[in-house]
Design a protein around this motif. Structure first.
Motif, PDB file in Angstrom:
ATOM      1  N   ARG A 107      24.006  39.685  49.454  1.00 19.00           N
ATOM      2  CA  ARG A 107      25.061  38.733  49.823  1.00 19.00           C
ATOM      3  C   ARG A 107      24.604  37.285  49.733  1.00 19.00           C
ATOM      4  O   ARG A 107      25.405  36.411  49.382  1.00 19.00           O
ATOM      5  N   ALA A 108      23.336  37.011  50.018  1.00 16.79           N
ATOM      6  CA  ALA A 108      22.846  35.636  49.917  1.00 16.79           C
ATOM      7  C   ALA A 108      22.921  35.151  48.479  1.00 16.79           C
ATOM      8  O   ALA A 108      23.301  34.001  48.215  1.00 16.79           O
ATOM      9  N   TRP A 109      22.578  36.032  47.551  1.00 13.27           N
ATOM     10  CA  TRP A 109      22.608  35.643  46.134  1.00 13.27           C
ATOM     11  C   TRP A 109      24.047  35.459  45.663  1.00 13.27           C
ATOM     12  O   TRP A 109      24.356  34.478  44.967  1.00 13.27           O
ATOM     13  N   VAL A 110      24.957  36.380  46.020  1.00 14.32           N
ATOM     14  CA  VAL A 110      26.356  36.271  45.614  1.00 14.32           C
ATOM     15  C   VAL A 110      26.982  35.001  46.180  1.00 14.32           C
ATOM     16  O   VAL A 110      27.709  34.278  45.489  1.00 14.32           O
ATOM     17  N   GLN A 111      26.682  34.708  47.446  1.00 10.69           N
ATOM     18  CA  GLN A 111      27.225  33.505  48.062  1.00 10.69           C
ATOM     19  C   GLN A 111      26.740  32.258  47.343  1.00 10.69           C
ATOM     20  O   GLN A 111      27.529  31.358  47.032  1.00 10.69           O
ATOM     21  N   TRP A 112      25.437  32.194  47.068  1.00  6.23           N
ATOM     22  CA  TRP A 112      24.867  31.015  46.400  1.00  6.23           C
ATOM     23  C   TRP A 112      25.323  30.903  44.957  1.00  6.23           C
ATOM     24  O   TRP A 112      25.700  29.832  44.501  1.00  6.23           O
ATOM     25  N   ARG A 113      25.332  32.022  44.239  1.00  5.80           N
ATOM     26  CA  ARG A 113      25.597  31.986  42.796  1.00  5.80           C
ATOM     27  C   ARG A 113      27.054  31.718  42.474  1.00  5.80           C
ATOM     28  O   ARG A 113      27.362  31.034  41.487  1.00  5.80           O
ATOM     29  N   TYR A 114      27.973  32.250  43.277  1.00  4.28           N
ATOM     30  CA  TYR A 114      29.385  32.182  42.924  1.00  4.28           C
ATOM     31  C   TYR A 114      30.259  31.443  43.925  1.00  4.28           C
ATOM     32  O   TYR A 114      31.172  30.709  43.537  1.00  4.28           O
ATOM     33  N   LEU A 115      30.034  31.649  45.212  1.00  7.66           N
ATOM     34  CA  LEU A 115      30.985  31.156  46.214  1.00  7.66           C
ATOM     35  C   LEU A 115      30.651  29.773  46.744  1.00  7.66           C
ATOM     36  O   LEU A 115      31.532  29.092  47.266  1.00  7.66           O
ATOM     37  N   ASP A 116      29.394  29.351  46.642  1.00 10.18           N
ATOM     38  CA  ASP A 116      29.012  27.997  47.061  1.00 10.18           C
ATOM     39  C   ASP A 116      28.977  27.068  45.863  1.00 10.18           C
ATOM     40  O   ASP A 116      28.032  26.302  45.686  1.00 10.18           O
ATOM     41  N   ALA A 117      29.993  27.130  45.040  1.00 10.80           N
ATOM     42  CA  ALA A 117      30.043  26.307  43.827  1.00 10.80           C
ATOM     43  C   ALA A 117      31.411  25.651  43.725  1.00 10.80           C
ATOM     44  O   ALA A 117      32.241  26.025  42.889  1.00 10.80           O
ATOM     45  N   PRO A 118      31.688  24.680  44.594  1.00  9.91           N
ATOM     46  CA  PRO A 118      33.026  24.084  44.638  1.00  9.91           C
ATOM     47  C   PRO A 118      33.399  23.303  43.392  1.00  9.91           C
ATOM     48  O   PRO A 118      34.586  23.044  43.162  1.00  9.91           O
ATOM     49  N   GLU A 119      32.414  22.922  42.580  1.00  8.49           N
ATOM     50  CA  GLU A 119      32.716  22.107  41.406  1.00  8.49           C
ATOM     51  C   GLU A 119      33.243  22.925  40.236  1.00  8.49           C
ATOM     52  O   GLU A 119      33.685  22.366  39.221  1.00  8.49           O
ATOM     53  N   VAL A 120      33.209  24.271  40.330  1.00 10.68           N
ATOM     54  CA  VAL A 120      33.712  25.123  39.260  1.00 10.68           C
ATOM     55  C   VAL A 120      34.710  26.124  39.828  1.00 10.68           C
ATOM     56  O   VAL A 120      34.712  26.416  41.022  1.00 10.68           O
ATOM     57  N   ASP A 121      35.569  26.633  38.962  1.00  7.18           N
ATOM     58  CA  ASP A 121      36.595  27.596  39.363  1.00  7.18           C
ATOM     59  C   ASP A 121      36.052  29.005  39.133  1.00  7.18           C
ATOM     60  O   ASP A 121      36.105  29.534  38.020  1.00  7.18           O
ATOM     61  N   GLN A 122      35.482  29.596  40.180  1.00  8.25           N
ATOM     62  CA  GLN A 122      34.906  30.929  40.095  1.00  8.25           C
ATOM     63  C   GLN A 122      35.548  31.831  41.151  1.00  8.25           C
ATOM     64  O   GLN A 122      36.063  31.347  42.158  1.00  8.25           O
ATOM     65  N   ALA A 123      35.494  33.129  40.916  1.00 10.83           N
ATOM     66  CA  ALA A 123      36.060  34.086  41.863  1.00 10.83           C
ATOM     67  C   ALA A 123      35.234  35.361  41.851  1.00 10.83           C
ATOM     68  O   ALA A 123      34.648  35.724  40.837  1.00 10.83           O
ATOM     69  N   VAL A 124      35.214  36.047  43.003  1.00 14.57           N
ATOM     70  CA  VAL A 124      34.508  37.313  43.164  1.00 14.57           C
ATOM     71  C   VAL A 124      35.485  38.327  43.743  1.00 14.57           C
ATOM     72  O   VAL A 124      36.217  38.032  44.694  1.00 14.57           O
ATOM     73  N   PHE A 125      35.466  39.544  43.177  1.00 19.22           N
ATOM     74  CA  PHE A 125      36.283  40.648  43.684  1.00 19.22           C
ATOM     75  C   PHE A 125      35.360  41.815  44.028  1.00 19.22           C
ATOM     76  O   PHE A 125      34.495  42.187  43.227  1.00 19.22           O
ATOM     77  N   LEU A 126      35.545  42.387  45.208  1.00 17.92           N
ATOM     78  CA  LEU A 126      34.734  43.500  45.678  1.00 17.92           C
ATOM     79  C   LEU A 126      35.552  44.783  45.650  1.00 17.92           C
ATOM     80  O   LEU A 126      36.700  44.805  46.085  1.00 17.92           O
ATOM     81  N   ALA A 127      34.948  45.856  45.147  1.00 21.14           N
ATOM     82  CA  ALA A 127      35.598  47.161  45.095  1.00 21.14           C
ATOM     83  C   ALA A 127      35.058  48.051  46.211  1.00 21.14           C
ATOM     84  O   ALA A 127      33.857  48.061  46.487  1.00 21.14           O
ATOM     85  N   ARG A 128      35.953  48.804  46.829  1.00 27.33           N
ATOM     86  CA  ARG A 128      35.567  49.780  47.852  1.00 27.33           C
ATOM     87  C   ARG A 128      36.168  51.135  47.514  1.00 27.33           C
ATOM     88  O   ARG A 128      37.306  51.212  47.059  1.00 27.33           O
ATOM     89  N   ARG A 129      35.390  52.153  47.754  1.00 25.09           N
ATOM     90  CA  ARG A 129      35.874  53.526  47.665  1.00 25.09           C
ATOM     91  C   ARG A 129      35.833  54.076  49.092  1.00 25.09           C
ATOM     92  O   ARG A 129      34.765  54.359  49.622  1.00 25.09           O
ATOM     93  N   GLY A 130      36.994  54.135  49.720  1.00 23.96           N
ATOM     94  CA  GLY A 130      37.025  54.407  51.146  1.00 23.96           C
ATOM     95  C   GLY A 130      36.474  53.199  51.884  1.00 23.96           C
ATOM     96  O   GLY A 130      36.861  52.065  51.641  1.00 23.96           O
ATOM     97  N   ALA A 131      35.526  53.433  52.791  1.00 22.33           N
ATOM     98  CA  ALA A 131      34.920  52.339  53.549  1.00 22.33           C
ATOM     99  C   ALA A 131      33.670  51.793  52.875  1.00 22.33           C
ATOM    100  O   ALA A 131      33.076  50.821  53.358  1.00 22.33           O
ATOM    101  N   GLU A 132      33.262  52.393  51.753  1.00 23.28           N
ATOM    102  CA  GLU A 132      31.980  52.047  51.152  1.00 23.28           C
ATOM    103  C   GLU A 132      32.166  51.117  49.946  1.00 23.28           C
ATOM    104  O   GLU A 132      32.960  51.403  49.040  1.00 23.28           O
ATOM    105  N   PRO A 133      31.453  49.979  49.898  1.00 22.09           N
ATOM    106  CA  PRO A 133      31.530  49.115  48.719  1.00 22.09           C
ATOM    107  C   PRO A 133      30.906  49.808  47.517  1.00 22.09           C
ATOM    108  O   PRO A 133      29.882  50.480  47.640  1.00 22.09           O
ATOM    109  N   CYS A 134      31.530  49.660  46.350  1.00 20.41           N
ATOM    110  CA  CYS A 134      31.010  50.339  45.158  1.00 20.41           C
ATOM    111  C   CYS A 134      30.827  49.420  43.963  1.00 20.41           C
ATOM    112  O   CYS A 134      30.417  49.874  42.888  1.00 20.41           O
ATOM    113  N   GLY A 135      31.096  48.114  44.115  1.00 16.50           N
ATOM    114  CA  GLY A 135      30.849  47.194  43.005  1.00 16.50           C
ATOM    115  C   GLY A 135      31.549  45.864  43.202  1.00 16.50           C
ATOM    116  O   GLY A 135      32.386  45.713  44.098  1.00 16.50           O
ATOM    117  N   TYR A 136      31.196  44.909  42.369  1.00 16.19           N
ATOM    118  CA  TYR A 136      31.901  43.627  42.371  1.00 16.19           C
ATOM    119  C   TYR A 136      31.948  43.062  40.959  1.00 16.19           C
ATOM    120  O   TYR A 136      31.160  43.439  40.084  1.00 16.19           O
TER     121      TYR A 136
END
Length: 237
Positions: A107-136
């Motif tokens: 999560r630290a890497w995802v936050q830094w690489r994609y979500l803490d970048a206000p100067e660019v238009d980026q987005a992250v989508f997380l997939a779950r199968r039931g309660a378990e995350p399975c990809g992004y």
């Protein structure tokens, strides 16, 4: 080198023999793949027409994307992420051992690489199968005066979980189509599981690409099949 076994980098052909003299050794090749979301708009623009004036181009583009988006998996729920939480740490713990060599994607890497970048238009989508995350999946949006296009920066799921990868790519396609994007590109290793899923959702390979190279600091060697690498490891967007 602080105990690191190697240094990584992306190189294009202009480096020539300088790359080898500096100690870089090609590990594998990544190629660009591309998919058109609005083929009618693309053709109209190439012909110098104003696609916005032709309703039929919008209808044709909608039907084209609906055809490519038929294989949906109702067991997988996908949502947009505003802040990376513990699901990403759990995802990393579940998937890290399924690849031999890859960069940390917690999560630290995802936050830094994609979500803490206000100067660019980026987005992250997380997939779950039931309660378990399975990809992004993560993408970056670009635009100029004539068109908008996007780059899939990363799509991370288990190598054998084609259903999760496919669902993430399809969700990205739907989101980007709704945002008026004309085409999507992705940098990927030919023959990899991600490459196969990109082909399934309408991407085709182009000749252009980058060498993924390392400067080894140990005698350990790595085969091309050992790596999980996408455009996320370098700023080649």
């Amino acid at each position: 080198n602080f105990g690191a076994p190697f240094q990584i980098g992306f190189h294009y052909g202009g480096w020539g023999s300088v790359r080898e003299r500096l100690g870089w050794r090609p590990a594998l090749r990544l190629v660009w793949m591309k998919s058109l979301l609005r083929p009618s708009a693309f053709l109209a623009r190439r012909l110098g027409l104003n696609a916005a004036r032709f309703r039929m181009t919008r209808v044709a583009d909608s039907l084209f994307n609906r055809r490519l988006d038929r294989d949906q998996n109702n067991e997988i729920v996908i949502g947009r992420v505003q802040c990376a939480g513990e699901d990403f740490d759990r995802l990393w713990q579940n998937l890290a051992h399924q690849y031999k060599v890859l960069a940390v994607r917690d999560r630290a890497w995802v936050q830094w690489r994609y979500l803490d970048a206000p100067e660019v238009d980026q987005a992250v989508f997380l997939a779950r199968r039931g309660a378990e995350p399975c990809g992004y999946v993560a993408y970056r949006l670009h635009h100029d005066a004539h068109k908008a296009w996007a780059v899939i920066l990363d799509c991370f799921a288990a190598p054998e979980d084609g259903a999760a990868t496919r669902a993430l790519l399809q969700r990205a396609r739907r989101e980007l189509f709704a945002r008026g994007v004309e085409s999507i590109a992705a940098l990927v290793v030919p023959g990899s599981p991600l490459y196969a899923e990109l082909r399934r959702v309408g991407f085709w390979a182009r000749r252009q690409g980058f060498d993924f190279s390392i400067v080894p600091y140990t005698a350990q060697s790595f085969a091309a099949s050992d790596w999980f690498v996408t455009g996320a490891e370098g700023d080649v967007v």
